[in-house]
Enzyme design. Structure first.
Site, PDB file in Angstrom:
ATOM      1  N   ASP A 121      -5.405  11.386   2.421  1.00 45.47           N
ATOM      2  CA  ASP A 121      -5.601  10.614   3.647  1.00 45.47           C
ATOM      3  C   ASP A 121      -5.459  11.484   4.903  1.00 45.47           C
ATOM      4  O   ASP A 121      -4.376  12.009   5.180  1.00 45.47           O
ATOM      5  CB  ASP A 121      -4.581   9.484   3.736  1.00 45.47           C
ATOM      6  CG  ASP A 121      -4.537   8.628   2.476  1.00 45.47           C
ATOM      7  OD1 ASP A 121      -4.607   9.195   1.370  1.00 45.47           O
ATOM      8  OD2 ASP A 121      -4.396   7.409   2.609  1.00 45.47           O
ATOM      9  N   GLU A 146      -9.646   6.945   5.852  1.00 44.11           N
ATOM     10  CA  GLU A 146      -9.345   5.628   6.421  1.00 44.11           C
ATOM     11  C   GLU A 146      -8.347   5.667   7.578  1.00 44.11           C
ATOM     12  O   GLU A 146      -8.199   4.678   8.294  1.00 44.11           O
ATOM     13  CB  GLU A 146      -8.844   4.685   5.327  1.00 44.11           C
ATOM     14  CG  GLU A 146      -7.479   4.992   4.801  1.00 44.11           C
ATOM     15  CD  GLU A 146      -6.628   3.717   4.685  1.00 44.11           C
ATOM     16  OE1 GLU A 146      -7.199   2.617   4.684  1.00 44.11           O
ATOM     17  OE2 GLU A 146      -5.398   3.848   4.623  1.00 44.11           O
ATOM     18  N   ASN A 147      -7.669   6.796   7.777  1.00 42.16           N
ATOM     19  CA  ASN A 147      -6.736   6.934   8.907  1.00 42.16           C
ATOM     20  C   ASN A 147      -7.185   7.992   9.903  1.00 42.16           C
ATOM     21  O   ASN A 147      -6.401   8.444  10.733  1.00 42.16           O
ATOM     22  CB  ASN A 147      -5.338   7.314   8.399  1.00 42.16           C
ATOM     23  CG  ASN A 147      -4.734   6.300   7.459  1.00 42.16           C
ATOM     24  OD1 ASN A 147      -4.327   6.646   6.360  1.00 42.16           O
ATOM     25  ND2 ASN A 147      -4.674   5.045   7.863  1.00 42.16           N
ATOM     26  N   ASN A 166      -7.426   0.237   2.932  1.00 42.11           N
ATOM     27  CA  ASN A 166      -7.102  -1.027   3.595  1.00 42.11           C
ATOM     28  C   ASN A 166      -7.274  -0.986   5.108  1.00 42.11           C
ATOM     29  O   ASN A 166      -7.305  -2.030   5.762  1.00 42.11           O
ATOM     30  CB  ASN A 166      -5.668  -1.461   3.251  1.00 42.11           C
ATOM     31  CG  ASN A 166      -4.625  -0.447   3.695  1.00 42.11           C
ATOM     32  OD1 ASN A 166      -4.633   0.698   3.251  1.00 42.11           O
ATOM     33  ND2 ASN A 166      -3.706  -0.857   4.546  1.00 42.11           N
ATOM     34  N   HIS A 167      -7.407   0.218   5.691  1.00 44.61           N
ATOM     35  CA  HIS A 167      -7.646   0.328   7.134  1.00 44.61           C
ATOM     36  C   HIS A 167      -9.132   0.534   7.457  1.00 44.61           C
ATOM     37  O   HIS A 167      -9.475   0.926   8.570  1.00 44.61           O
ATOM     38  CB  HIS A 167      -6.840   1.487   7.720  1.00 44.61           C
ATOM     39  CG  HIS A 167      -5.362   1.228   7.760  1.00 44.61           C
ATOM     40  ND1 HIS A 167      -4.793   0.259   8.544  1.00 44.61           N
ATOM     41  CD2 HIS A 167      -4.338   1.812   7.071  1.00 44.61           C
ATOM     42  CE1 HIS A 167      -3.477   0.259   8.369  1.00 44.61           C
ATOM     43  NE2 HIS A 167      -3.180   1.187   7.469  1.00 44.61           N
ATOM     44  N   HIS A 188      -6.883   3.297  -3.968  1.00 43.52           N
ATOM     45  CA  HIS A 188      -6.072   3.184  -2.761  1.00 43.52           C
ATOM     46  C   HIS A 188      -5.066   2.061  -2.966  1.00 43.52           C
ATOM     47  O   HIS A 188      -5.387   0.879  -2.808  1.00 43.52           O
ATOM     48  CB  HIS A 188      -6.990   2.893  -1.569  1.00 43.52           C
ATOM     49  CG  HIS A 188      -6.363   3.173  -0.245  1.00 43.52           C
ATOM     50  ND1 HIS A 188      -6.296   4.444   0.293  1.00 43.52           N
ATOM     51  CD2 HIS A 188      -5.774   2.353   0.650  1.00 43.52           C
ATOM     52  CE1 HIS A 188      -5.708   4.390   1.474  1.00 43.52           C
ATOM     53  NE2 HIS A 188      -5.369   3.125   1.703  1.00 43.52           N
ATOM     54  N   HIS A 217      -3.132   6.339  -0.176  1.00 36.28           N
ATOM     55  CA  HIS A 217      -2.501   5.269   0.602  1.00 36.28           C
ATOM     56  C   HIS A 217      -1.062   5.550   1.005  1.00 36.28           C
ATOM     57  O   HIS A 217      -0.692   5.278   2.151  1.00 36.28           O
ATOM     58  CB  HIS A 217      -2.556   3.921  -0.123  1.00 36.28           C
ATOM     59  CG  HIS A 217      -1.870   2.812   0.622  1.00 36.28           C
ATOM     60  ND1 HIS A 217      -2.310   2.355   1.851  1.00 36.28           N
ATOM     61  CD2 HIS A 217      -0.756   2.067   0.334  1.00 36.28           C
ATOM     62  CE1 HIS A 217      -1.524   1.386   2.273  1.00 36.28           C
ATOM     63  NE2 HIS A 217      -0.570   1.195   1.376  1.00 36.28           N
TER      64      HIS A 217
END
Length: 264
Positions: free
Chosen positions: A8, A39-40, A67-68, A150, A175
């Site tokens: 990530d 995702e981040n 999830n983001h 994730h 994650h």
């Protein structure tokens, strides 16, 4: 086939680390295909088109999410038109984007699948059932398959590793932002790591400035989390795959820390 997966990427600090170290990682591992979890990437929440294109320009071939995925609204403008970026396949039907794709680079082909866990995360469709359906479909044409799972719970991730053993070539967790120490080739030939870890500040808490996180834990009051700009760490996974069988022949976790270790 040599595959490099990088964990990530968290905000500007993570992007800086990736930009600085990717040339050395390429020299050392000579990967045919490079995948990152993004995702981040945009200030710790989601990703933008500009950042995704930055990654591709640096030599990344595919981006997975989590999830983001929807935290930065810019993604709705490009996710349907960017086949190299995937979001969890077990999001509800009709969700923009795609949950799997086939990356083609350097004369190689790697199918990549993104799934999201359900333990301690929002309730969505079953990642085991959806993942099995997708991987079995992909295996009709592709031997080499990477699954980015994730998920929060280590038990759920380990379960996915065994569930996909012999079906996927690589199952790597993302994650938690904390790299696990359990890289292994499972009995069926699947390279497995519970969590690849994070690319971001090692001086914060999971990549964020620690004061705000400490404030929230000690007061139970809302706090605005901001990406920490301290010295970085870079975590990931390297795997070598037998293209004839899709089985892994080598797996190695990657841990780099700014100012403490220089790759030869």
């Amino acid at each position: 086939m040599k595959v490099l997966f990088i964990g990530d990427i968290c905000g500007n600090t993570g992007r800086k680390a990736l930009r600085e170290m990717l040339p050395s990682l390429k020299d050392k591992y000579q990967p045919h295909i490079i995948i990152v979890n993004g995702e981040n990437a945009a200030a710790g929440r989601g990703i933008t088109s500009a950042i995704a294109n930055e990654f591709f320009n640096w030599g990344v071939h595919g981006i997975t999410m989590g999830n983001h995925t929807w935290d930065n609204k810019d993604i709705f403008e490009f996710i349907d038109d960017e086949p190299r970026l995937i979001r969890p396949a077990n999001f509800p039907p009709g969700t923009p984007g795609r949950g799997y794709t086939v990356i083609k680079a350097n004369g190689k082909q790697l199918a990549i699948v993104n799934l999201q866990g359900r333990t301690f995360l929002p309730a969505i469709d079953d990642p085991f059932r959806i993942g099995e359906e997708i991987v079995e479909e992909l295996r009709q044409k592709h031997k080499c398959i990477l699954v980015d799972f994730h998920a929060e719970a280590t038990s759920e991730k380990i379960a996915m590793g065994y569930f996909m053993d012999g079906l996927a070539s690589i199952v790597v967790g993302t994650h938690t932002h904390v790299q696990s120490n359990d890289e292994v080739i499972l009995p069926g030939g699947t390279a497995y790591l519970t969590d690849a870890g994070m690319v971001g500040s090692r001086e914060g808490i999971l990549g964020m400035e620690k004061d705000a996180v400490l404030y929230k834990f000690t007061t139970q009051l809302p706090a605005r989390f901001v990406v920490d700009e301290g010295k970085w760490m870079l975590h990931g996974l390297f795997a070598d795959l037998d293209e004839a069988t899709g089985k892994a022949t080598r797996v190695e976790k990657i841990r780099l820390r700014e100012g403490e270790w220089v790759m030869s």
